[in-house]
Design a protein around this motif. Sequence first.
Motif, PDB file in Angstrom:
ATOM      1  N   GLU A 175       9.574  -5.898   4.468  1.00  0.00           N
ATOM      2  CA  GLU A 175       8.177  -5.540   4.234  1.00  0.00           C
ATOM      3  C   GLU A 175       7.860  -4.157   4.827  1.00  0.00           C
ATOM      4  O   GLU A 175       8.039  -3.938   6.033  1.00  0.00           O
ATOM      5  N   PRO A 176       7.383  -3.200   4.024  1.00  0.00           N
ATOM      6  CA  PRO A 176       7.089  -1.849   4.547  1.00  0.00           C
ATOM      7  C   PRO A 176       6.095  -1.849   5.702  1.00  0.00           C
ATOM      8  O   PRO A 176       6.207  -1.013   6.606  1.00  0.00           O
ATOM      9  N   ALA A 177       5.142  -2.774   5.702  1.00  0.00           N
ATOM     10  CA  ALA A 177       4.137  -2.804   6.763  1.00  0.00           C
ATOM     11  C   ALA A 177       4.740  -3.142   8.123  1.00  0.00           C
ATOM     12  O   ALA A 177       4.119  -2.882   9.162  1.00  0.00           O
ATOM     13  N   LEU A 178       5.962  -3.715   8.135  1.00  0.00           N
ATOM     14  CA  LEU A 178       6.623  -4.056   9.393  1.00  0.00           C
ATOM     15  C   LEU A 178       7.621  -3.001   9.839  1.00  0.00           C
ATOM     16  O   LEU A 178       8.282  -3.169  10.861  1.00  0.00           O
ATOM     17  N   ALA A 179       7.722  -1.908   9.091  1.00  0.00           N
ATOM     18  CA  ALA A 179       8.699  -0.862   9.414  1.00  0.00           C
ATOM     19  C   ALA A 179       8.167   0.061  10.497  1.00  0.00           C
ATOM     20  O   ALA A 179       8.033   1.271  10.317  1.00  0.00           O
ATOM     21  N   ARG A 180       7.861  -0.530  11.643  1.00  0.00           N
ATOM     22  CA  ARG A 180       7.327   0.204  12.800  1.00  0.00           C
ATOM     23  C   ARG A 180       8.155  -0.178  14.022  1.00  0.00           C
ATOM     24  O   ARG A 180       8.551  -1.345  14.169  1.00  0.00           O
ATOM     25  N   PRO A 181       8.420   0.768  14.936  1.00  0.00           N
ATOM     26  CA  PRO A 181       9.206   0.434  16.133  1.00  0.00           C
ATOM     27  C   PRO A 181       8.613  -0.707  16.949  1.00  0.00           C
ATOM     28  O   PRO A 181       9.350  -1.498  17.536  1.00  0.00           O
ATOM     29  N   GLU A 182       7.293  -0.825  16.968  1.00  0.00           N
ATOM     30  CA  GLU A 182       6.666  -1.868  17.778  1.00  0.00           C
ATOM     31  C   GLU A 182       6.883  -3.267  17.212  1.00  0.00           C
ATOM     32  O   GLU A 182       6.691  -4.270  17.909  1.00  0.00           O
ATOM     33  N   LEU A 183       7.281  -3.361  15.920  1.00  0.00           N
ATOM     34  CA  LEU A 183       7.496  -4.660  15.286  1.00  0.00           C
ATOM     35  C   LEU A 183       8.974  -4.948  15.039  1.00  0.00           C
ATOM     36  O   LEU A 183       9.315  -5.886  14.319  1.00  0.00           O
ATOM     37  N   ALA A 184       9.853  -4.166  15.651  1.00  0.00           N
ATOM     38  CA  ALA A 184      11.296  -4.354  15.449  1.00  0.00           C
ATOM     39  C   ALA A 184      11.740  -5.760  15.824  1.00  0.00           C
ATOM     40  O   ALA A 184      12.610  -6.345  15.156  1.00  0.00           O
TER      41      ALA A 184
END
Length: 285
Positions: free
Chosen positions: A80-89
């Motif tokens: 999911e692109p919305a989860l492509a954040r370092p904080e959600l790894a």
Amino acid sequence: MYLALQRYSRPSTVHECLELLHAQGGRAALLSGGTDLNAREHEALTHVIDLQALPLAEVRASADSLRLGARVTLARLRREPALARPELAALREAAGAYAVVALQNRATLGGRIMVDRGTEDLPTALVALGAELELARRVDGQIVTEREPYPVGQRARAALEGALVCAVVLPLGTGRSALRRFGRTAVDQPLASVAAASRAGAIHLAANVQGPGAADLRTLPRSEALASAWLAGRPADWRAQARVALLGELAACEDPWASGDYRRDLSATLGVRALAAVFGEPEIV
């Protein structure tokens, strides 16, 4: 075989689903991805309630939060692109920890939360990330929806009893997170699972496989306080200090898979590695 099964329902609304779930008589089971149905005393089920028609598969981001519908699959969590954040790894890593691709394609976020086992990876990540659950309940004939912090400890099962998980809400900001786990093989259940996250100017830690059930998921407040003080700078021996703190809070859970001492030592090692990933330092030195 489902020898006692008498009824199959496919509700289209949360209200209808909860009315069916709380109907008198028999034993009902909620069916989302279906990956765990045969492992939960299915021979005695009289009613299967299929959730696949419910509108619970949406992913919606706002400026400060991310809402994940309960029917979002593990495979979607990974890409999911919305989860492509370092904080959600940590969440992406937890979803990918279920190594069987068929399981990732069918298993859902809500279903993994409802499983009463201490060997799930997703809850570890969700607690460290500060997740809240959007729960719907039937109270005095009315459907009530509330948002609650992810339950840990002895209140974990009580908080979910009779409720329908509609969504998971994650706070957004800046920072990093990581989940580190270890199993005997890629497809085995984990022997230990630890997640770390930096958010709101502090470090948050969670550990699972600390006992046989979902109630054994735990936070590690003393280790969190120590690690939070290191966000601005760390002593040369921070790994050794963190390991001592973690060992002091982790449980020695023994089962046929591992001894208690081994599992606690392994969890401490994974905790240090997760912290190193969050700090942006080498995990192995």
